[in-house]
Write an enzyme that holds these catalytic residues in place. Structure first.
Site, PDB file in Angstrom:
ATOM      1  N   SER A 150      -2.497   2.593  -7.404  1.00 40.17           N
ATOM      2  CA  SER A 150      -3.279   1.369  -7.170  1.00 40.17           C
ATOM      3  C   SER A 150      -3.825   0.862  -8.303  1.00 40.17           C
ATOM      4  CB  SER A 150      -4.688   1.754  -6.198  1.00 40.17           C
ATOM      5  OG  SER A 150      -5.374   0.307  -6.040  1.00 40.17           O
ATOM      6  N   TYR A 164     -11.906   6.786  -4.900  1.00 39.58           N
ATOM      7  CA  TYR A 164     -10.642   6.292  -4.653  1.00 39.58           C
ATOM      8  C   TYR A 164     -10.045   5.773  -5.897  1.00 39.58           C
ATOM      9  CZ  TYR A 164      -6.975   2.896  -3.163  1.00 39.58           C
ATOM     10  OH  TYR A 164      -5.807   2.261  -3.041  1.00 39.58           O
TER      11      TYR A 164
END
Length: 258
Positions: A150, A164
Site C-alpha cells: 500500500s 496497517y
C-alpha cells in the site's frame, strides 16, 4: 515486440488470496478474462463461491476459502492447491485487513490481527507454495509472486492505522528480500502499492477523509478496476521479465505529495 506476446498470460495458473472482493476481485477478473486458471481464496466461503460462479462465465475460476490469519489454514490451502496442480505460475498475496484507533487507545488485538494477515501470511503463503512456484519457473519464464502492499507503507497518512501502515511497509521490504533470494529458483517477486480504490476497507473511510485524499491526489480521482488490471497483467507476463524486487505505486500520484 507484439502486445499479444508481451502481455499474454493465457494458460497460466494463479492463486489470488483475498480474492472475493475489492482489489482481489480486480486481479482475479483480469486474469480469468485473459485465459488464466484462477483460484481465489478468502475467509468467507459464500462470497468466494459467488464470485467464482460469476467469473466462470468468462473462464476458469475456482473458490478455495481459507482464513490466512491462521498458520494451519495457510498450510491447508497450500495442500489443496498442490493436490490440484503440479505448478503455480502466479501467486498474488492480497489478503489483508486494517484497524484504526488513536495512538493512546490502539489495542494489542488490532495490532496482531493486522500483522498476522497482512504480513505474516505473505511470507508463509509463499513459503508453503514454494515447490509449486519452483516447478512453474524457468529461465525463459519466471514464476511470479506479486505482494500487495500500500502507499501507506511508503508515506505517512492522516489516518491513524498504525498496524496497517507498519504491516504494509513490512510487505514492501520483505518483497525485496524474497526477490533477492528466490530469483535463483526462477521466481520473480514484486509488489504493488495501491492508493485508494473502491473496496470494503475504503468504505469505512469517513466522507471528510475521502475528500482530503482526493484533494491530495494529483490525478484527482480514485482508482478503477482497469488501473489494477493493467499492472497485474504486466507483472505476470513477459513484459516484466526483467523486473524483480520492484514496488509499483498505483495511486494517481498520491504518494508524491506526502
Amino acid at each position: 515486440m507484439k502486445i499479444e506476446e508481451l502481455f499474454s498470460v493465457r494458460g497460466k495458473v494463479a492463486l489470488v488470496t483475498g480474492g472475493s472482493r475489492g482489489l482481489g476481485e480486480m486481479f482475479a477478473r483480469a486474469y480469468v478474462e485473459n485465459g488464466v486458471k484462477v483460484y481465489i481464496s478468502s475467509r468467507k466461503a459464500e462470497a468466494c463461491a459467488s464470485l467464482a460462479e460469476e467469473l466462470s462465465k468468462f473462464g476458469t475460476c475456482i473458490p478455495l476459502p481459507a482464513d490466512l490469519s491462521k498458520m494451519d489454514e495457510i498450510e491447508r490451502l497450500a495442500k489443496e492447491i498442490a493436490a490440484r496442480e503440479s505448478k503455480l505460475d502466479i501467486l498474488i498475496n492480497n489478503a489483508g485487513a486494517s484497524w484504526g484507533a488513536s495512538f493512546a487507545e490502539f489495542p494489542e488485538n488490532g495490532w496482531d490481527k493486522v500483522m498476522d494477515l497482512n504480513l505474516k501470511s505473505v511470507f508463509f503463503m509463499t513459503q508453503k507454495l514454494l515447490p509449486l512456484l519452483k516447478a512453474a519457473g524457468s529461465a525463459e519464464d519466471y514464476a511470479r509472486v506479486i505482494n500487495i502492499g500500500s502507499i501507506e507503507g511508503i508515506r505517512t497518512s492522516h489516518l491513524e492505522a498504525y498496524s496497517y501502515a507498519a504491516s504494509k511497509s513490512g510487505v514492501l521490504h520483505v518483497t525485496r528480500m524474497m526477490a533477492k533470494y528466490l530469483a535463483s529458483d526462477h521466481i520473480a517477486v514484486n509488489a504493488i502499492a495501491p492508493g485508494y480504490f473502491p473496496s470494503k476497507m475504503t468504505e469505512a473511510i469517513e466522507a471528510e477523509d475521502s475528500a482530503e485524499i482526493l484533494t491530495h491526489t494529483p490525478m484527482k480521482r480514485w482508482g478503477q478496476p482497469s488501473d489494477m488490471a493493467g499492472v497485474a497483467l504486466y507483472l505476470a507476463s513477459k513484459a516484466s521479465a526483467f523486473v524483480c524486487g520492484a514496488v509499483i505505486p498505483v495511486d494517481g500520484g498520491l504518494a508524491t505529495t506526502s
